[in-house]
Design a protein around this motif. Structure first.
Motif, PDB file in Angstrom:
ATOM      1  N   LEU A  42      47.816  -8.991  60.868  1.00  0.00           N
ATOM      2  CA  LEU A  42      46.611  -9.810  60.831  1.00  0.00           C
ATOM      3  C   LEU A  42      45.458  -9.145  60.073  1.00  0.00           C
ATOM      4  O   LEU A  42      44.816  -9.803  59.245  1.00  0.00           O
ATOM      5  N   PRO A  43      45.178  -7.857  60.309  1.00  0.00           N
ATOM      6  CA  PRO A  43      44.085  -7.220  59.552  1.00  0.00           C
ATOM      7  C   PRO A  43      44.311  -7.261  58.045  1.00  0.00           C
ATOM      8  O   PRO A  43      43.364  -7.471  57.277  1.00  0.00           O
ATOM      9  N   ASN A  44      45.566  -7.081  57.618  1.00  0.00           N
ATOM     10  CA  ASN A  44      45.832  -7.091  56.182  1.00  0.00           C
ATOM     11  C   ASN A  44      45.716  -8.496  55.601  1.00  0.00           C
ATOM     12  O   ASN A  44      45.233  -8.681  54.478  1.00  0.00           O
ATOM     13  N   LEU A  45      46.147  -9.512  56.356  1.00  0.00           N
ATOM     14  CA  LEU A  45      46.022 -10.885  55.875  1.00  0.00           C
ATOM     15  C   LEU A  45      44.550 -11.277  55.735  1.00  0.00           C
ATOM     16  O   LEU A  45      44.162 -11.937  54.760  1.00  0.00           O
ATOM     17  N   VAL A  46      43.723 -10.863  56.696  1.00  0.00           N
ATOM     18  CA  VAL A  46      42.283 -11.119  56.595  1.00  0.00           C
ATOM     19  C   VAL A  46      41.706 -10.380  55.394  1.00  0.00           C
ATOM     20  O   VAL A  46      40.849 -10.900  54.677  1.00  0.00           O
ATOM     21  N   ASN A  47      42.205  -9.156  55.172  1.00  0.00           N
ATOM     22  CA  ASN A  47      41.753  -8.372  54.018  1.00  0.00           C
ATOM     23  C   ASN A  47      42.099  -9.070  52.708  1.00  0.00           C
ATOM     24  O   ASN A  47      41.296  -9.077  51.767  1.00  0.00           O
ATOM     25  N   SER A  53      38.202 -13.824  48.005  1.00  0.00           N
ATOM     26  CA  SER A  53      37.060 -14.734  48.098  1.00  0.00           C
ATOM     27  C   SER A  53      36.196 -14.732  46.841  1.00  0.00           C
ATOM     28  O   SER A  53      35.730 -15.788  46.400  1.00  0.00           O
ATOM     29  N   ILE A  54      35.980 -13.565  46.247  1.00  0.00           N
ATOM     30  CA  ILE A  54      35.134 -13.497  45.051  1.00  0.00           C
ATOM     31  C   ILE A  54      35.811 -14.228  43.893  1.00  0.00           C
ATOM     32  O   ILE A  54      35.187 -15.038  43.193  1.00  0.00           O
ATOM     33  N   ASN A  55      37.091 -13.951  43.685  1.00  0.00           N
ATOM     34  CA  ASN A  55      37.804 -14.646  42.607  1.00  0.00           C
ATOM     35  C   ASN A  55      37.858 -16.140  42.867  1.00  0.00           C
ATOM     36  O   ASN A  55      37.742 -16.954  41.947  1.00  0.00           O
ATOM     37  N   ALA A  56      38.014 -16.533  44.142  1.00  0.00           N
ATOM     38  CA  ALA A  56      38.063 -17.955  44.470  1.00  0.00           C
ATOM     39  C   ALA A  56      36.753 -18.641  44.111  1.00  0.00           C
ATOM     40  O   ALA A  56      36.738 -19.758  43.588  1.00  0.00           O
ATOM     41  N   CYS A  57      35.645 -17.982  44.388  1.00  0.00           N
ATOM     42  CA  CYS A  57      34.336 -18.558  44.078  1.00  0.00           C
ATOM     43  C   CYS A  57      34.198 -18.787  42.573  1.00  0.00           C
ATOM     44  O   CYS A  57      33.744 -19.845  42.130  1.00  0.00           O
ATOM     45  N   ILE A  58      34.597 -17.793  41.787  1.00  0.00           N
ATOM     46  CA  ILE A  58      34.549 -17.924  40.326  1.00  0.00           C
ATOM     47  C   ILE A  58      35.520 -19.001  39.856  1.00  0.00           C
ATOM     48  O   ILE A  58      35.198 -19.840  39.001  1.00  0.00           O
ATOM     49  N   LEU A 164      32.571 -14.580  61.360  1.00  0.00           N
ATOM     50  CA  LEU A 164      32.450 -15.787  62.163  1.00  0.00           C
ATOM     51  C   LEU A 164      33.849 -16.218  62.574  1.00  0.00           C
ATOM     52  O   LEU A 164      34.717 -16.431  61.711  1.00  0.00           O
ATOM     53  N   LEU A 165      34.080 -16.307  63.867  1.00  0.00           N
ATOM     54  CA  LEU A 165      35.393 -16.684  64.402  1.00  0.00           C
ATOM     55  C   LEU A 165      36.489 -15.742  63.903  1.00  0.00           C
ATOM     56  O   LEU A 165      37.633 -16.154  63.656  1.00  0.00           O
ATOM     57  N   GLY A 166      36.118 -14.469  63.723  1.00  0.00           N
ATOM     58  CA  GLY A 166      37.088 -13.476  63.295  1.00  0.00           C
ATOM     59  C   GLY A 166      37.318 -13.422  61.798  1.00  0.00           C
ATOM     60  O   GLY A 166      38.096 -12.586  61.324  1.00  0.00           O
ATOM     61  N   LEU A 167      36.668 -14.304  61.048  1.00  0.00           N
ATOM     62  CA  LEU A 167      36.816 -14.319  59.592  1.00  0.00           C
ATOM     63  C   LEU A 167      35.567 -13.746  58.940  1.00  0.00           C
ATOM     64  O   LEU A 167      34.449 -14.000  59.395  1.00  0.00           O
ATOM     65  N   PRO A 168      35.729 -12.989  57.843  1.00  0.00           N
ATOM     66  CA  PRO A 168      34.570 -12.453  57.137  1.00  0.00           C
ATOM     67  C   PRO A 168      33.673 -13.570  56.616  1.00  0.00           C
ATOM     68  O   PRO A 168      34.158 -14.651  56.242  1.00  0.00           O
ATOM     69  N   ALA A 173      32.096 -18.754  53.604  1.00  0.00           N
ATOM     70  CA  ALA A 173      31.222 -19.321  52.568  1.00  0.00           C
ATOM     71  C   ALA A 173      32.031 -19.951  51.444  1.00  0.00           C
ATOM     72  O   ALA A 173      31.740 -21.072  50.994  1.00  0.00           O
ATOM     73  N   VAL A 174      33.067 -19.249  50.991  1.00  0.00           N
ATOM     74  CA  VAL A 174      33.889 -19.779  49.898  1.00  0.00           C
ATOM     75  C   VAL A 174      34.675 -20.995  50.371  1.00  0.00           C
ATOM     76  O   VAL A 174      34.895 -21.941  49.596  1.00  0.00           O
ATOM     77  N   GLY A 175      35.089 -21.012  51.631  1.00  0.00           N
ATOM     78  CA  GLY A 175      35.762 -22.183  52.171  1.00  0.00           C
ATOM     79  C   GLY A 175      34.872 -23.414  52.121  1.00  0.00           C
ATOM     80  O   GLY A 175      35.326 -24.513  51.765  1.00  0.00           O
ATOM     81  N   VAL A 176      33.600 -23.236  52.469  1.00  0.00           N
ATOM     82  CA  VAL A 176      32.641 -24.346  52.402  1.00  0.00           C
ATOM     83  C   VAL A 176      32.449 -24.793  50.955  1.00  0.00           C
ATOM     84  O   VAL A 176      32.449 -26.001  50.653  1.00  0.00           O
ATOM     85  N   LEU A 177      32.299 -23.830  50.048  1.00  0.00           N
ATOM     86  CA  LEU A 177      32.129 -24.166  48.626  1.00  0.00           C
ATOM     87  C   LEU A 177      33.362 -24.885  48.081  1.00  0.00           C
ATOM     88  O   LEU A 177      33.250 -25.813  47.269  1.00  0.00           O
ATOM     89  N   ALA A 178      34.535 -24.460  48.517  1.00  0.00           N
ATOM     90  CA  ALA A 178      35.771 -25.107  48.067  1.00  0.00           C
ATOM     91  C   ALA A 178      35.833 -26.554  48.545  1.00  0.00           C
ATOM     92  O   ALA A 178      36.263 -27.450  47.802  1.00  0.00           O
ATOM     93  N   PHE A 179      35.395 -26.782  49.788  1.00  0.00           N
ATOM     94  CA  PHE A 179      35.383 -28.149  50.305  1.00  0.00           C
ATOM     95  C   PHE A 179      34.426 -29.010  49.484  1.00  0.00           C
ATOM     96  O   PHE A 179      34.754 -30.159  49.140  1.00  0.00           O
TER      97      PHE A 179
END
Length: 318
Positions: A42-47, A53-58, A164-168, A173-179
């Motif tokens: 789990l820690p590695n998957l969150v990592n 996240s940065i690449n996703a935003c771009i 938030l809820l265990g997620l960085p 933020a990127v999840g919201v932007l993706a939506f």
């Protein structure tokens, strides 16, 4: 096979590519889970999500630009310029919200400049953004004198490094932007305009699509998202360097291509792009766990782009 795919409606082909991309991600996860026992922890998957996240935003902005029939090679330098200006404002005592807005406005302005030259000036996107790549990088270096900016406020760093809820925070933020990007592309006239302009700009113009404003909007969104990505990074690092964002455009194009965006324009998927970002993040994470040197990771990215283009050509029938 390619003829069967091209006979499907556009939405069906996009969903087919999304499913195929997801299968690719699952296969990568299975392979690395056997090669490294810590990969599926789990820690590695969150990592992996945080690293992606940065690449996703771009890549979200890059996908919209690519769908419109363009390309944006300047996203890395735009991010660097935005980060240095935003950091300088924070260090100078400007309230964090205003400094953040100033940084994002910088990216939007750079996108407006790119889009204006392309949409109104009639210049090729590759040439304009290639010139922007040098221009914005130079401005960041000149402004800072080539030195990093330290001393970012603790409240800003707390936001970037919070959970938030265990997620960085960056992942949320990127999840919201993706939506938001998904809604724009699939539920608004702008999304239809982007597809139409990328597919056939002259036909779109005849049909009454505001081609100029559509292209302009795509590049402004791309610039704004590049700025947000830079703010995420400097919040994590605690410093803004004028050299940040190197090769970000390569990663963003790779994620978009893996996710099914056609570099010919007119087709792309926000969901596919997100999966593409996670694929790149998982691949690099897995190779790092296996102690594979960084330049082999860059080699893998280049190969992935070429393979994605071959798949796109096969499925498009062109």
């Amino acid at each position: 096979m390619s003829k069967a795919l091209t006979s499907l409606p556009l939405i069906s082909r996009i969903r087919f590519r999304d499913a195929g991309t997801l299968v690719g991600l699952i296969l990568i996860a299975i392979v690395f889970s056997f090669l490294s026992p810590s990969f599926l922890t789990l820690p590695n998957l969150v990592n992996i999500l945080q690293q992606s996240s940065i690449n996703a935003c771009i890549a979200l902005g890059m996908t919209l630009v690519i769908i419109s029939g363009g390309i944006d090679l300047s996203v890395g330098p735009v991010a660097a310029l935005s980060a240095t200006l935003g950091a300088a404002m924070m260090v100078a005592g400007v309230p964090v919200p205003l400094a953040v807005l100033g940084a994002i406005a910088t990216g939007v302005a750079c996108g407006f400049f790119n889009g204006a030259l392309i949409a109104w000036g009639g210049l090729q996107p590759f040439i304009v953004t290639l010139g922007g790549l040098s221009l914005y990088r130079a401005l960041a270096l000149i402004y800072t004198g080539g030195t990093p900016i330290f001393g970012l406020p603790g409240e800003f760093r707390a936001i970037a490094n919070g959970t938030l809820l265990g997620l960085p925070g960056p992942v949320i933020a990127v999840g919201v932007l993706a939506f938001v990007a998904w809604v724009i592309l699939t539920k608004t006239p702008l999304g239809e305009y982007l597809m139409a302009v990328g597919g056939n700009p002259e036909a779109a113009r005849v049909a009454g699509v505001p081609v100029t404003l559509t292209k302009l909007s795509a590049y402004m969104i791309s610039g704004g998202l590049a700025s947000i990505a830079s703010l995420i990074l400097i919040g994590r690092l605690g410093a803004a360097e004028p050299t940040l964002g190197n090769l970000w455009e390569l990663d963003a194009i790779a994620a978009s291509a893996i996710g099914g965006a056609s570099l010919m324009g007119g087709r792309g998927s926000i969901v596919g792009t997100l999966i593409g970002c996670v694929i790149l993040g998982a691949l690099r994470n897995g190779l790092t766990l296996l102690n594979v040197q960084a330049f082999y990771q860059l080699l893998a990215t280049g190969i992935i782009i070429i393979v994605a283009m071959l798949i796109d050509r096969a499925t498009s029938g062109k």
